[in-house]
Every structure is written in structure tokens, then in C-alpha cells.
Design an enzyme around this catalytic site. Structure first.
Site, PDB file in Angstrom:
ATOM      1  N   GLY A 717       0.792  -1.231   0.000  1.00 29.06           N
ATOM      2  CA  GLY A 717       0.000   0.000   0.000  1.00 29.06           C
ATOM      3  C   GLY A 717       0.818   1.272   0.000  1.00 29.06           C
ATOM      4  N   ARG A 792      -6.210   2.550 -15.459  1.00 32.93           N
ATOM      5  CA  ARG A 792      -6.323   3.229 -14.153  1.00 32.93           C
ATOM      6  C   ARG A 792      -7.096   4.555 -14.226  1.00 32.93           C
ATOM      7  NH1 ARG A 792      -2.592   4.710 -11.110  1.00 32.93           N
ATOM      8  NH2 ARG A 792      -3.457   3.818  -9.214  1.00 32.93           N
ATOM      9  N   TYR A 796     -10.245   4.333 -11.847  1.00 35.75           N
ATOM     10  CA  TYR A 796     -10.153   5.016 -10.550  1.00 35.75           C
ATOM     11  C   TYR A 796     -10.109   6.538 -10.686  1.00 35.75           C
ATOM     12  CZ  TYR A 796      -7.850   0.481  -9.654  1.00 35.75           C
ATOM     13  OH  TYR A 796      -7.514  -0.839  -9.588  1.00 35.75           O
ATOM     14  N   CYS A 823     -13.395   2.320 -28.216  1.00 33.89           N
ATOM     15  CA  CYS A 823     -14.753   2.840 -28.402  1.00 33.89           C
ATOM     16  C   CYS A 823     -15.484   3.001 -27.080  1.00 33.89           C
ATOM     17  CB  CYS A 823     -15.534   1.894 -29.313  1.00 33.89           C
ATOM     18  SG  CYS A 823     -14.746   1.780 -30.895  1.00 33.89           S
ATOM     19  N   GLU A 824     -15.008   3.857 -26.250  1.00 35.22           N
ATOM     20  CA  GLU A 824     -15.660   4.194 -24.972  1.00 35.22           C
ATOM     21  C   GLU A 824     -15.331   5.652 -24.665  1.00 35.22           C
ATOM     22  OE1 GLU A 824     -16.580   2.103 -21.896  1.00 35.22           O
ATOM     23  OE2 GLU A 824     -16.350   0.128 -22.799  1.00 35.22           O
TER      24      GLU A 824
HETATM   25  N1  LLP Z   1      -0.640  -7.153  -0.376  1.00 35.60           N
HETATM   26  C1  LLP Z   1      -1.911  -7.449  -0.648  1.00 35.60           C
HETATM   27  C2  LLP Z   1      -2.583  -8.474   0.112  1.00 35.60           C
HETATM   28  C3  LLP Z   1      -2.571  -6.769  -1.671  1.00 35.60           C
HETATM   29  O1  LLP Z   1      -3.839  -7.055  -1.922  1.00 35.60           O
HETATM   30  C4  LLP Z   1      -1.890  -5.794  -2.408  1.00 35.60           C
HETATM   31  C5  LLP Z   1      -2.563  -5.056  -3.483  1.00 35.60           C
HETATM   32  C6  LLP Z   1      -0.553  -5.516  -2.091  1.00 35.60           C
HETATM   33  C7  LLP Z   1       0.045  -6.222  -1.062  1.00 35.60           C
HETATM   34  C8  LLP Z   1       0.264  -4.508  -2.836  1.00 35.60           C
HETATM   35  O2  LLP Z   1      -0.260  -3.237  -2.721  1.00 35.60           O
HETATM   36  P1  LLP Z   1       0.592  -1.965  -3.255  1.00 35.60           P
HETATM   37  O3  LLP Z   1       1.824  -1.832  -2.422  1.00 35.60           O
HETATM   38  O4  LLP Z   1       0.917  -2.179  -4.666  1.00 35.60           O
HETATM   39  O5  LLP Z   1      -0.287  -0.793  -3.062  1.00 35.60           O
HETATM   40  N2  LLP Z   1      -5.048  -1.857  -9.176  1.00 35.60           N
HETATM   41  C9  LLP Z   1      -4.926  -0.888  -8.120  1.00 35.60           C
HETATM   42  C10 LLP Z   1      -4.161  -1.431  -6.940  1.00 35.60           C
HETATM   43  C11 LLP Z   1      -4.792  -2.675  -6.356  1.00 35.60           C
HETATM   44  C12 LLP Z   1      -3.991  -3.276  -5.258  1.00 35.60           C
HETATM   45  C13 LLP Z   1      -4.493  -4.618  -4.876  1.00 35.60           C
HETATM   46  N3  LLP Z   1      -3.775  -5.206  -3.809  1.00 35.60           N
HETATM   47  C14 LLP Z   1      -4.285   0.379  -8.674  1.00 35.60           C
HETATM   48  O6  LLP Z   1      -4.005   0.424  -9.866  1.00 35.60           O
HETATM   49  O7  LLP Z   1      -4.086   1.347  -7.958  1.00 35.60           O
END
Ligand code: LLP
Length: 874
Positions: A717, A792, A796, A823-824
């Protein structure tokens, strides 16, 4: 020179004779550092040289007011919290830079503070009168320091205790009288006689005196109001608010980077924007100046060259226009339902009398035959404790009251707002799914406000801004976008340029005649890994490979000795096939709502397997018997850059809620399954460094239920700076907050599993310009790939910086939307971006696309997404 600059530069008094009083207010981080104080000193010299009489008011050093409030709360609850030593230590860096003896200068204030807090702790109560004395200490101490330093710079400075200069007008409710005080602001010749000595007069913002002599404070943001009171009392020539931002904007730039600088506003407009949640000026600071037509300048301390915003009695342009979109969060609504009100004379009067009796002020109102819905002016926590509950019980005999917390009010502010409603339809289209709780149109036609769920407020502002600004592009009072101001600033001051600026030529060479490509810079990946490996309080970091599974990136992670966090059998097998013989301890497996066989794969490989619901423990005892597992906990509060990526709280499918943990321990015990790790991942794209420490505290408490736990896995995160002006995540502070947890739990290891932090900034998407088009006021730049490569922005509303790499460094003068070939209508990579005049064949670079870019791509419309390659640095 713009009219704002001209007005600012003129040394004439309002009457056109002698230069008069100038009241200058400095706030925020402006007063926290020596370089800023050097700029402030230069500005004060300038005003004196111009012949002005100068009164300076300023705020506490950043962070002090919050810390004082926390110290008060802790003392009231008799709990641990910041104490006087902490408050002293926030002042140490500035005192050291000023080379002054902090204890000699602030000793009396610190001693008073110590006594006050000890008294509060003893009686476990902070009356508003005592709280005001505590809170005022921040400003008193900061002005002591600055006065001393300014004197050493050779300025003649007269320090005044604001309580000798400003007296409040009590309204009869203790909390408001002491903690949100108001003062009269008629011209006051006595005040002027207290300030006759030549030189700079310096006093505190936010602080004033009760008629009975006690200390009062003016509420959050009260330093602006102090400046306005002083300006009005001295009939000043002008008031200048010097702050961290370059002026007032058409929206909060953290939400809409394309927000435009508002170079000129009249008092009414400024009032509406400030009242609707505009962050720069406090709403109470306008009226005192409007009454006497004293001009108010908002300027940026660190960037004095920018014109800022002038609020004054400008000639009114009566064409309909929206000047700004404001967002106010944490709004509470009360909906009052009664059949009885139909045709009943005086119903509303009775209802509002009850509000008045309880000292609760109403913001917005909407009525129908059987319902009155109002928003409260203040946040519930700013009211007397229990005031809202008492108000609701007093209303209950007349009507049925429903309270709606956590709403956001989105306001359009401008002139003849009614006339602009017609074109806003599409921005509201998403609200078919979400309720509009209240719509209120101000009778003066300067404001239209809708109240929605908090989670939707941000998104609505982003949707509305381009719609309403489209027709306003030629409005002369709209200045440059925040983004362009930031870009200009950054090119001048950037300490750590993005790698793609340095390797621009190689990128273009390698791209050759291709149409689109994702390009990764492995050195940037290595740099992020080593920053994470430098965290002293984190034993183990796993790369969340869902962010980017490109082979070269996996190799870089592997070579750095890091493990992998995987979420599917596909990810696990990719790793074990690519790195045969990899130690199982480098595999962390966190499937969610997955098939039983998926778990079997994880156990067979010897990975750390995470379970995230009781079902698995209840039904698959045979699979789990004798195993060691991690449990994924829902820490309660979701965090992250968008609702879709918040992975905690009731709305999220992840994790075992805290109240089910005892049952989980019982079930695990029954099947001899040993819980060795507690895991939580509360969301993605988090930029508050203390978040992981807070989660660690929750997990440490949860771990007490499981005797075998040796690891707290805090998930990933970790956010990155996305928009211009965003700051990097403060890793040192993150580490320090984990240090505090480790000190209490020395036997528990802390692990992290970031994805984005490791790869996002290392990747860019290059896309060639295909077509250009103008439609009405909107101009489009088409590129060779769109949401099929990068979803993205559509999913989002994510912001990715976009530059024209071919023409990098040329003046960005055209406001455009960047769109792909899909096409969106949602196939937009960027909205309202400033680019240099762009042509077919140019290469655009979409930054920070290394994470969740290509991995989320699709072949929608049967268009292959951009291929991937790595940069060859030379
Ligand atoms: N650990 C778990 C259990 C997770 O579900 C995730 C991400 C991470 C670690 C890694 O998170 P990060 O450090 O990358 O924030 N598609 C979205 C992000 C979805 C993240 C899902 N889980 C975006 O493009 O922002």
C-alpha cells in the site's frame, strides 16, 4: 503586468495619499523554516521602505496546534500523549536555526503549559476556558521566536500580546466564546495609538481576549480572521495573507491538478468559496474587509513572483459563470420528517428555535411538504460534547429525525449559477447509483450545493471541474493551472528529476517508429528496493508481483534477495519456474475467496499461506491440520487512493473482522493449525507514513490471542507522489512509527509486501500521437493506445503525469484531453492537461505507469496493449 500585480505593486493608500497600514499574515509551513523567514524579513523591509506601517500576525509552527490539542485530549483522558517536552522539541529546529536559546525565550510559556496540562490531568477535564489558554501557547511561542530573530536582522520589532489588542464579543455558548470566538471589527483609533512606535509590530494570529480578561481563540484557521480584524480596525490599506499555496484555485488542486488560479475575486465570491470549504481563506476573514472595501491579497511565501489572488471590490461581470468547485467533507445532515408540518403555521420557526437554543448553527436547508433536511455548519466534534444528541431529542416531539454522518458537500460557486446547470448533466450521471442527499441553490444565485456520500465527493469534484471550466477558458480572471505552476516550479527546483527526463534521448531512440510501449528502468526499481531494505524495523520485504510481473523486474527483485507476494497459482508457478530452487521462505501467498485447490498448491510449495476468513478454518480442517498459517485480519479502517482499492472496513471483502478473532483462535486450536503470522493490508496508494504503525498496533493486540505468532505482516500500500506538488512517502517516519511498535513487541518481526512503491515510478507508457481535434471548447489529442493498455484513469480516475516527450521543455500552452482509440467515452488517459502545441507523430509519455499498468491491460476492441521493454541506459 496583470491588474492584480499592478494593484499589489502600487504603494498608494486607499485614498490615494500616504501609504497606510499593511497587515501581513504568515501561516502554515511559511513560519517553520529559516529560508522562509529570510524571505519574510526581506518582504517586511520592503514594506517599511515603501513607507507603510506594518502589522504582522502569524500562526503557530506547523504541527504545534495539533499537538497541543492531542496533549489536551491525552491529559483529559489521563492517557499517554504528547507532553510539554514534545511541544518544546517541535520548536527546537527553528530555534537552532535562529541561534536563540529556546529555554530562555520560551521557558515561561512552556512552564505555563506544563502547569495547565498537569491541572487538566488532575481534574480530567479541560474547560473551554483552559483549552483556549493551552491552544494559544502555540502562537505565543512562535511569535516570541520570530520577533527575536527579526530583531537580530536589524529590524525594529515590537512584540504584542494579541490579548492586549483584540477583544472578543461573547455569544453566550462557552465553547464558541472561548474556542471559536468572534471580535467586533469597526475602525478602532485606540488600537492605532497602541501601535505608534516606528518599525514592525508583530502579534499572534488566532488569539484574543475575552472581555473578562481570559484568553480566547478564534477557531481553526483563525489567524486569517485575526488579520482581517486587525486590517478592519486599523482601516488598513490592504491585508496580505502569505501562505503555502500560490492563491485561491477553481478547485482543490490535490483533487484537480488542472484547477485554475483565481487571480481576481470580489468579496461575495471569495466568501462563497471560503464558506463552501475552499481551503485557503477562513470564511470569517472576508466580511470585516468587505465592509470597508479593504483589498485582500493571497500570496505564496516561497514564490513571491506569482501574482496570487486579489479579493476586492472588482467591477462585476454579470455573465453566468462558475468560478470554483469546493468540497466540504465530514458534513452531517439531519433529516426531519413530519406529516404535521403541512400547512402548519410556524413549523419551521419552531424547529429552528430548537437549533438556536442548542447553539447549533445550520448550513444548508432544503424543504418539502413533509421533510426538512439541514446540514450542520460545524463538524459534530466541534460542538459541545453531547450537543447533537440533546438537539435530536429536543426535536423528536415535533418530527422524526434521522442523522446522516460522513457526507460531503460539493458546491459550485460563481455568478448566475442557475444558468449553468443545464450543461452539468453528464457529470451527475454517475449519481444514478448514488444518492444525492440534498440539493440547495443559494437565493443570491452564487452557489449551488449538492450533498452526497463522503466517498463520492472527491469523484464528483473531478467530474464537474472539466464540465464547468470548459466555457470559462477565456475568463481573464482565471489564471494558469496549478499543474503548470508546479511544473514551472519543479523544473527550477526539482532535486530528484525523474529518470525519464535524464534519459529522454535514449527513450526516443529506442522507441524509434513504434506506436506504443511500456518502458521500465531497472535502476529505479533497484533504488526503491534498497530504500525499503534500509528500513531498520522491517525484517522482511516481499514484492507484491501483481503490480508488475515483467520478467526483468522479477529478476531484479530476485537478485536483490527479496521474496515474492503471490495471490494465485499462476503467480506462484511463474516464480518457481523462473527461479528453480527458490527458498520457500521467499514465497508469501495471500489468495482471497480462492478455490480449495489453490491453497493446496501453496502448502505443497511450502509458501507462507494466508487465510482470510473463518470458512476455511471451519470447513477445510483436513487441509489445515498441522499446518502453520498466517491470518489476514481486517483492521477496520480502509485506506488508499480510491474506494476500489480500500481493502478493509465493512465494504471490503477482505480479512477476518477483529470481533471474529477469538473464534478463529478456537477453530485453529481445534484442528491443530498454528497461526504464526497476523496479516493486514488496508489499501493501496497510502501516503500517510503513520498508517502502518497504526495497523501494527492493531495487529499486535490481535496477536495476543495466538501464542505462536512471530510475524506482523503489514501488507503493502505504500503510495508514490502522483500529482504535481505531491510529496514522497516519508519512509523515515514510517520506520520510526514501526520502531515504536517493535520497542513494545521485541519478539515480533515486521514484514511488508509493497508492489506499487517498487515499480510505479520505474515505468512509463509511451504512445504516439495519432490525431488532433477540437470540439467546441474542448481539444483532444489522440494517441495510439488507451484504456486497453492503461485502465487506471478510467477505473479510478487515477492521475498520471503526461508530457510531450518529443517537445519536452517547450512552453505548455494548450489545454487538452488525451484520449486513446477505444470505443468508450471513458477512454481518456488525461483530462485538461497542458501540453505544448502537439502534432501527429509526437511521442507522449504517461508517467508512473510501472505498477498496475500492463498487468491490468486487455485486448478490448481486439487491440493489443502496449508491449513492454526495459530501458538501455547508456
Ligand atoms: N498485499 C496485498 C494483500 C494486496 O492485496 C496488495 C494489493 C498488495 C500487497 C500490494 O499493494 P501496493 O503496495 O501495490 O499498493 N489496481 C490498483 C491497486 C490494487 C492493489 C491490490 N492489492 C491500482 O491500480 O491502484
Amino acid at each position: 503586468m496583470t491588474s492584480t500585480e499592478a494593484a499589489f505593486a502600487s504603494g498608494q493608500s486607499r485614498e490615494g495619499t500616504q501609504p497606510g497600514w499593511v497587515v501581513m499574515k504568515f501561516g502554515g509551513s511559511s513560519v517553520a523554516t529559516l529560508p522562509n523567514w529570510r524571505m519574510i524579513a526581506a518582504r517586511l523591509q520592503q514594506r517599511l521602505q515603501d513607507g507603510h506601517r506594518v502589522l504582522v500576525v502569524h500562526s503557530a509552527i506547523r504541527g504545534v496546534s495539533d499537538m497541543l490539542q492531542m496533549a489536551l485530549d491525552a491529559a483529559t483522558a489521563d492517557e499517554d500523549g504528547p507532553d510539554v517536552a514534545d511541544i518544546r522539541s517541535i520548536h527546537v529546529p527553528l530555534a537552532t536555526a535562529f541561534e536563540v536559546d529556546i529555554d530562555e525565550l520560551l521557558g515561561d510559556h512552556l512552564a505555563e503549559l506544563r502547569q495547565l496540562l498537569a491541572g487538566v490531568r488532575l481534574i480530567r477535564e479541560a474547560t473551554p476556558r483552559i483549552a483556549a489558554r493551552v491552544l494559544a501557547c502555540g502562537e505565543l511561542m512562535a511569535t516570541r521566536l520570530s520577533a527575536e530573530w527579526l530583531r537580530r536582522q536589524g529590524l525594529e520589532v515590537h512584540w504584542h500580546d494579541a490579548r492586549e489588542l483584540l477583544c472578543s464579543s461573547p455569544r453566550g455558548h462557552a465553547r464558541q466564546d472561548y474556542l471559536a470566538a468572534v471580535c467586533s471589527h469597526e475602525p478602532d483609533s485606540q488600537l492605532a495609538t497602541k501601535l505608534t512606535a516606528p518599525g514592525i509590530h508583530l502579534s499572534q494570529g488566532f488569539v484574543a481576549r475575552h472581555p473578562e480578561g481570559d484568553t480566547v481563540v478564534l477557531g481553526r484557521g483563525g489567524s486569517d480572521t485575526s488579520a482581517a480584524y486587525f486590517g478592519a480596525k486599523l482601516a488598513a490599506q490592504r491585508v496580505e495573507i502569505w501562505t503555502d499555496v500560490p492563491g485561491m484555485f477553481s478547485a482543490d488542486p490535490r483533487i484537480v491538478p488542472a484547477a485554475r488560479l483565481l487571480t481576481e475575486l470580489d468579496y461575495e465570491e471569495a466568501q462563497e468559496i471560503a464558506s463552501a470549504g475552499g481551503l485557503v481563506l477562513h470564511p470569517r476573514s472576508i466580511e470585516p474587509l468587505a465592509l470597508q472595501k479593504i483589498p485582500l491579497f493571497v500570496r505564496c511565501t516561497s514564490r513571491p513572483e506569482l501574482p496570487g489572488t486579489l479579493v476586492g471590490a472588482s467591477a462585476r461581470d454579470d455573465r453566468p459563470c462558475v468560478k470554483a468547485i469546493s468540497l466540504r467533507e465530514n458534513v452531517t445532515l439531519l433529516s426531519m420528517e413530519s406529516i404535521g408540518m403541512w400547512h402548519e403555521v410556524g413549523f419551521l420557526a419552531k424547529v429552528f428555535d430548537v437549533f438556536a437554543e442548542h447553539g447549533v448553527s445550520v448550513g444548508l436547508v432544503s424543504t418539502s411538504e413533509s421533510n426538512v433536511t439541514v446540514s450542520l455548519d460545524a463538524n459534530p466534534e466541534d460542538l459541545e460534547p453531547g450537543a447533537l444528541e440533546k438537539l435530536v431529542s429536543a426535536l423528536e416531539p415535533m418530527c422524526h429525525v434521522t442523522r446522516l454522518n460522513d457526507c460531503a458537500a460539493v458546491s459550485l460557486v460563481g455568478r448566475k449559477i442557475r444558468a449553468t446547470i443545464a450543461r452539468l448533466g453528464s457529470a451527475f450521471a454517475t449519481f444514478e447509483e448514488h444518492r444525492l442527499h440534498l440539493i440547495s441553490q443559494a437565493a443570491n444565485d452564487l452557489n449551488l450545493t449538492v450533498v452526497v456520500d463522503q466517498a463520492q465527493g472527491y469523484r464528483l469534484v473531478q467530474k464537474l471541474h472539466p464540465e464547468v471550466m470548459r466555457d470559462a477558458t477565456r475568463d481573464p480572471s482565471l489564471g494558469p493551472t496549478w499543474e503548470s505552476l508546479q511544473q514551472r516550479f519543479q523544473t527550477a527546483t526539482e532535486e530528484r528529476p525523474q529518470w525519464w527526463v535524464q534519459y529522454r534521448d535514449q527513450l526516443l531512440d529506442q522507441f524509434g517508429s513504434q506506436q506504443c510501449a511500456y518502458v521500465y528502468d531497472l535502476a529505479t526499481v533497484e533504488a526503491s528496493i534498497s530504500a525499503l531494505q534500509g528500513l531498520k524495523n522491517v525484517e522482511n520485504v516481499f514484492y507484491a508481483m501483481k503490480a508488475n510481473g515483467h520478467g526483468a523486474i522479477l529478476d531484479t527483485v530476485f537478485a536483490a534477495g527479496m521474496g515474492f507476494e503471490c495471490v494465485s497459482p499462476g503467480e506462484l508457478s511463474t516464480i518457481v519456474e523462473r527461479f528453480p530452487g527458490i527458498a520457500p521462505s521467499r514465497l508469501l501467498y495471500t489468495p482471497n475467496f480462492a478455490h480449495r485447490e489453490d491453497y493446496e498448491v501453496g502448502f505443497e510449495l511450502g509458501a507462507y499461506v494466508t487465510l482470510d476468513n473463518l470458512f476455511v478454518l471451519e470447513h477445510w480442517g483436513d487441509l489445515l491440520q498441522g499446518r502453520e498459517v498466517f491470518l489476514r485480519v481486517d483492521p477496520g479502517q480502509g485506506r488508499g487512493h480510491h474506494e476500489h482499492v480500500k481493502t478493509a472496513g465493512n465494504q471490503s471483502k477482505f480479512g477476518i473482522p477483529l470481533f471474529e478473532l477469538e473464534r478463529a483462535a478456537e477453530l485453529a486450536g481445534q484442528i491443530d493449525c498454528r497461526v504464526i503470522g497476523i496479516h493486514a493490508h488496508s489499501g493501496s496508494g497510502i501516503t500517510k507514513p503513520d498508517s502502518w504503525g497504526e495497523v501494527a498496533d492493531i495487529l499486535a493486540a490481535a496477536a495476543r490471542l495466538f501464542p505462536d505468532v512471530r510475524v506482523l505482516d503489514l501488507g503493502g500500500g505504500l503510495g508514490i507522489p502522483e500529482k504535481p506538488g505531491d510529496r514522497s512517502l516519508d519512509l523515515e517516519r514510517l520506520d520510526a512509527s514501526l520502531g515504536a511498535v517493535r520497542a513494545e513487541q521485541p519478539d515480533l518481526e515486521i514484514w511488508l509486501e509493497p508492489g506499487r512503491y517498487i515499480v510505479a515510478e520505474a515505468g512509463v507508457l509511451l504512445a504516439r500521437v495519432t490525431q488532433l481535434k477540437g470540439k467546441g471548447q474542448t481539444r483532444y489529442v489522440g494517441v495510439a493506445t488507451g484504456m486497453n493498455s492503461l485502465i487506471r484513469p478510467a477505473l479510478y480516475g487515477a492521475y498520471h503525469e503526461i508530457v510531450n516527450l518529443t517537445r519536452f521543455g517547450e512552453d505548455a500552452t494548450d489545454l487538452v484531453n488525451i484520449v486513446g482509440p477505444i470505443c468508450e467515452t471513458g477512454d481518456k488517459l488525461g483530462t485538461e492537461r497542458l501540453l505544448p502545441p502537439t502534432e501527429e507523430g509526437d511521442v507522449l509519455l504517461i508517467a508512473n505507469t510501472g505498477a498496475y499498468g500492463r498487468v491490468m491491460a486487455s485486448q478490448y476492441n481486439m487491440r493489443e496493449p502496449a508491449p513492454e521493454w526495459t530501458l538501455e541506459r547508456s
